[in-house]
Design a protein around this motif. Structure first.
Motif, PDB file in Angstrom:
ATOM      1  N   PRO A 109       0.836  -1.132   0.139  1.00 54.04           N
ATOM      2  CA  PRO A 109       0.034  -0.130  -0.025  1.00 54.04           C
ATOM      3  C   PRO A 109       0.799   1.196   0.069  1.00 54.04           C
ATOM      4  CG  PRO A 109      -0.810  -1.539   1.528  1.00 54.04           C
ATOM      5  CD  PRO A 109       0.360  -1.913   0.950  1.00 54.04           C
ATOM      6  N   LEU A 110       1.832   1.422   0.922  1.00 56.89           N
ATOM      7  CA  LEU A 110       2.529   2.621   1.169  1.00 56.89           C
ATOM      8  C   LEU A 110       3.394   2.801  -0.105  1.00 56.89           C
ATOM      9  CD1 LEU A 110       3.478   4.987   2.918  1.00 56.89           C
ATOM     10  CD2 LEU A 110       5.241   3.462   3.825  1.00 56.89           C
ATOM     11  N   ILE A 111       4.295   1.685  -0.574  1.00 57.85           N
ATOM     12  CA  ILE A 111       5.075   1.763  -1.800  1.00 57.85           C
ATOM     13  C   ILE A 111       4.674   1.914  -3.032  1.00 57.85           C
ATOM     14  CG2 ILE A 111       7.120   0.724  -2.795  1.00 57.85           C
ATOM     15  CD1 ILE A 111       7.964  -0.061   0.062  1.00 57.85           C
ATOM     16  N   PHE A 112       3.421   1.292  -3.287  1.00 57.51           N
ATOM     17  CA  PHE A 112       3.028   1.133  -4.541  1.00 57.51           C
ATOM     18  C   PHE A 112       1.548   1.304  -4.906  1.00 57.51           C
ATOM     19  CE2 PHE A 112       1.924  -2.469  -8.335  1.00 57.51           C
ATOM     20  CZ  PHE A 112       2.627  -1.402  -9.122  1.00 57.51           C
ATOM     21  N   HIS A 113       0.689   1.171  -3.879  1.00 57.53           N
ATOM     22  CA  HIS A 113      -0.529   1.245  -4.430  1.00 57.53           C
ATOM     23  C   HIS A 113      -0.979   2.707  -4.288  1.00 57.53           C
ATOM     24  CE1 HIS A 113      -1.595  -3.184  -2.941  1.00 57.53           C
ATOM     25  NE2 HIS A 113      -1.183  -3.119  -3.929  1.00 57.53           N
ATOM     26  N   THR A 114      -0.510   3.301  -3.201  1.00 58.83           N
ATOM     27  CA  THR A 114      -0.896   4.785  -3.146  1.00 58.83           C
ATOM     28  C   THR A 114      -0.365   5.795  -4.109  1.00 58.83           C
ATOM     29  OG1 THR A 114      -1.426   4.773  -0.633  1.00 58.83           O
ATOM     30  CG2 THR A 114      -0.897   6.969  -1.627  1.00 58.83           C
ATOM     31  N   LEU A 115       0.856   5.137  -4.681  1.00 55.08           N
ATOM     32  CA  LEU A 115       1.448   6.033  -5.856  1.00 55.08           C
ATOM     33  C   LEU A 115       0.786   5.728  -6.932  1.00 55.08           C
ATOM     34  CD1 LEU A 115       3.810   7.131  -7.332  1.00 55.08           C
ATOM     35  CD2 LEU A 115       5.028   5.132  -7.597  1.00 55.08           C
ATOM     36  N   LEU A 116      -0.056   4.543  -7.345  1.00 63.54           N
ATOM     37  CA  LEU A 116      -0.688   4.400  -8.512  1.00 63.54           C
ATOM     38  C   LEU A 116      -2.169   5.117  -8.368  1.00 63.54           C
ATOM     39  CD1 LEU A 116      -1.055   0.498  -8.698  1.00 63.54           C
ATOM     40  CD2 LEU A 116       0.419   2.164 -10.036  1.00 63.54           C
ATOM     41  N   ALA A 117      -2.740   5.239  -6.969  1.00 63.90           N
ATOM     42  CA  ALA A 117      -3.796   6.187  -6.890  1.00 63.90           C
ATOM     43  C   ALA A 117      -3.524   7.807  -7.124  1.00 63.90           C
ATOM     44  CB  ALA A 117      -4.315   6.000  -5.483  1.00 63.90           C
ATOM     45  N   LEU A 118      -2.310   8.139  -6.708  1.00 66.25           N
ATOM     46  CA  LEU A 118      -1.881   9.575  -6.756  1.00 66.25           C
ATOM     47  C   LEU A 118      -1.793   9.606  -8.436  1.00 66.25           C
ATOM     48  CD1 LEU A 118       0.608  10.007  -3.885  1.00 66.25           C
ATOM     49  CD2 LEU A 118      -1.641  11.234  -4.306  1.00 66.25           C
ATOM     50  N   VAL A 119      -1.178   8.922  -9.308  1.00 66.60           N
ATOM     51  CA  VAL A 119      -1.020   9.019 -10.511  1.00 66.60           C
ATOM     52  C   VAL A 119      -2.267   9.245 -11.378  1.00 66.60           C
ATOM     53  CG1 VAL A 119      -0.341   8.063 -12.885  1.00 66.60           C
ATOM     54  CG2 VAL A 119       1.171   7.942 -10.858  1.00 66.60           C
ATOM     55  N   GLN A 120      -3.448   8.393 -10.911  1.00 66.93           N
ATOM     56  CA  GLN A 120      -4.668   8.402 -11.247  1.00 66.93           C
ATOM     57  C   GLN A 120      -5.186   9.982 -11.032  1.00 66.93           C
ATOM     58  OE1 GLN A 120      -6.472   6.245 -13.119  1.00 66.93           O
ATOM     59  NE2 GLN A 120      -4.194   5.611 -13.241  1.00 66.93           N
ATOM     60  N   GLU A 121      -4.973  10.563  -9.839  1.00 67.74           N
ATOM     61  CA  GLU A 121      -5.571  11.763  -9.595  1.00 67.74           C
ATOM     62  C   GLU A 121      -4.831  12.991 -10.470  1.00 67.74           C
ATOM     63  OE1 GLU A 121      -8.013  12.678  -7.496  1.00 67.74           O
ATOM     64  OE2 GLU A 121      -8.566  10.621  -6.678  1.00 67.74           O
ATOM     65  N   PHE A 122      -3.611  12.942 -10.422  1.00 72.74           N
ATOM     66  CA  PHE A 122      -2.656  14.165 -10.898  1.00 72.74           C
ATOM     67  C   PHE A 122      -2.345  14.047 -12.403  1.00 72.74           C
ATOM     68  CE2 PHE A 122      -2.349  14.472  -6.194  1.00 72.74           C
ATOM     69  CZ  PHE A 122      -3.110  15.799  -5.971  1.00 72.74           C
ATOM     70  N   LEU A 123      -2.223  12.674 -12.967  1.00 73.74           N
ATOM     71  CA  LEU A 123      -1.757  12.526 -14.180  1.00 73.74           C
ATOM     72  C   LEU A 123      -2.681  13.347 -15.478  1.00 73.74           C
ATOM     73  CD1 LEU A 123       0.460  11.655 -16.408  1.00 73.74           C
ATOM     74  CD2 LEU A 123      -0.836   9.425 -16.062  1.00 73.74           C
ATOM     75  N   PRO A 124      -3.968  13.157 -15.327  1.00 75.91           N
ATOM     76  CA  PRO A 124      -4.739  13.594 -16.350  1.00 75.91           C
ATOM     77  C   PRO A 124      -4.377  15.172 -16.465  1.00 75.91           C
ATOM     78  CG  PRO A 124      -6.085  12.269 -15.197  1.00 75.91           C
ATOM     79  CD  PRO A 124      -4.730  12.352 -14.329  1.00 75.91           C
ATOM     80  N   HIS A 125      -4.384  15.958 -15.451  1.00 77.30           N
ATOM     81  CA  HIS A 125      -4.005  17.336 -15.558  1.00 77.30           C
ATOM     82  C   HIS A 125      -2.631  17.586 -16.274  1.00 77.30           C
ATOM     83  CE1 HIS A 125      -3.581  21.636 -15.041  1.00 77.30           C
ATOM     84  NE2 HIS A 125      -2.504  21.346 -14.234  1.00 77.30           N
ATOM     85  N   MET A 126      -1.657  16.717 -15.939  1.00 76.75           N
ATOM     86  CA  MET A 126      -0.292  17.052 -16.473  1.00 76.75           C
ATOM     87  C   MET A 126      -0.371  16.702 -18.089  1.00 76.75           C
ATOM     88  SD  MET A 126       2.097  15.301 -13.699  1.00 76.75           S
ATOM     89  CE  MET A 126       1.989  15.592 -11.974  1.00 76.75           C
ATOM     90  N   LEU A 127      -1.105  15.771 -18.408  1.00 78.40           N
ATOM     91  CA  LEU A 127      -1.301  15.399 -19.820  1.00 78.40           C
ATOM     92  C   LEU A 127      -2.185  16.347 -20.575  1.00 78.40           C
ATOM     93  CD1 LEU A 127      -2.105  11.673 -19.496  1.00 78.40           C
ATOM     94  CD2 LEU A 127      -0.110  12.691 -20.420  1.00 78.40           C
TER      95      LEU A 127
END
Length: 235
Positions: A109-127
């Motif tokens: 959860p700390l190392i991998f899953h939350t990173l995935l969730a943050l990418v889902q939240e913030f990557l769309p705006h970056m793209l």
């Protein structure tokens, strides 16, 4: 309006150094961690130096809380232009022969899953804006498996595989994915403090170089600014 970065894992050592480095580059910095006291101290230092700083307290091992965390960040700092994700799980190292499924899963959860969730939240705006950065730093055992250093390392290796794939997908769309792997004890980090205490007590310890976190933060910034390489290993 200044660019913004969130530092997920703004503890002593590299997290704070990254926050200071990006603040010097004019970024508004959101500091994310579990304990408000050190976050407040760092935010005060940054604002005294003329930067914009916000704090958000969060337990990054609670992946289900990521949407709420993202909303807190947007409410104070807007959509992020970059984020750095490197919360430390503590040591938890064991021999590979002794690693159980339960122990391995505890790091995910700390190392991998939350990173995935943050990418889902913030990557769309970056793209959407055609610009952004997702940055991480992990130990050298992420790249090369080492005896008696299993535990968090398999989760970190899963993170690396994912980020390599993400880099291949988004680099030409303007989003930089940068990965730094460190085979040294970072001064002021919890690991470095434990290592020095063990040495002072005469206990056997891993032999490894030490490195100033400011040097690593400079390296990470240079990787981001030049975008010439997605991965670097220190030393």
């Amino acid at each position: 309006m200044p660019k913004s970065i969130a530092v997920f894992g703004a503890g002593p050592g590299l997290g704070q150094a990254v926050a200071r480095r990006y603040a010097r580059e004019g970024y508004a910095v959101t500091l994310v961690g579990r304990r408000p006291e050190p976050l407040n101290r760092l935010a005060k230092d940054l604002t005294t130096a003329g930067a914009t700083a916000h704090i958000v307290t969060a337990d990054l091992s609670d992946t289900a809380a990521t949407p709420r965390l993202a909303e807190q960040i947007r409410a104070t700092a807007g959509n992020l232009d970059a984020f750095y994700y490197a919360p430390t799980p503590g040591t938890g190292f064991v021999a590979a022969a002794d690693l159980t499924p339960q122990h391995a899963e505890s790091f995910m959860p700390l190392i991998f899953h939350t990173l995935l969730a943050l990418v889902q939240e913030f990557l769309p705006h970056m793209l959407e804006q055609g610009d952004g950065a997702i940055l991480t730093a992990q130990g050298g055992s992420t790249v090369h498996g080492l005896a008696n250093m299993s535990g968090p390392s398999p989760a970190q290796a899963a993170q690396r595989n994912y980020l390599q794939a993400l880099h291949a997908e988004v680099a030409e769309k303007g989003v930089y994915v940068g990965m730094l792997y460190i085979g040294a004890a970072i001064k002021n980090s919890g690991f470095h403090t434990e290592l020095e205490a063990a040495k002072a007590a005469g206990a056997p310890v891993w032999q490894m170089p030490t490195v100033d976190p400011e040097h690593l933060a400079d390296l990470l910034w240079t990787m981001h600014a030049t975008k010439r390489q997605a991965e670097a290993v220190y030393p």
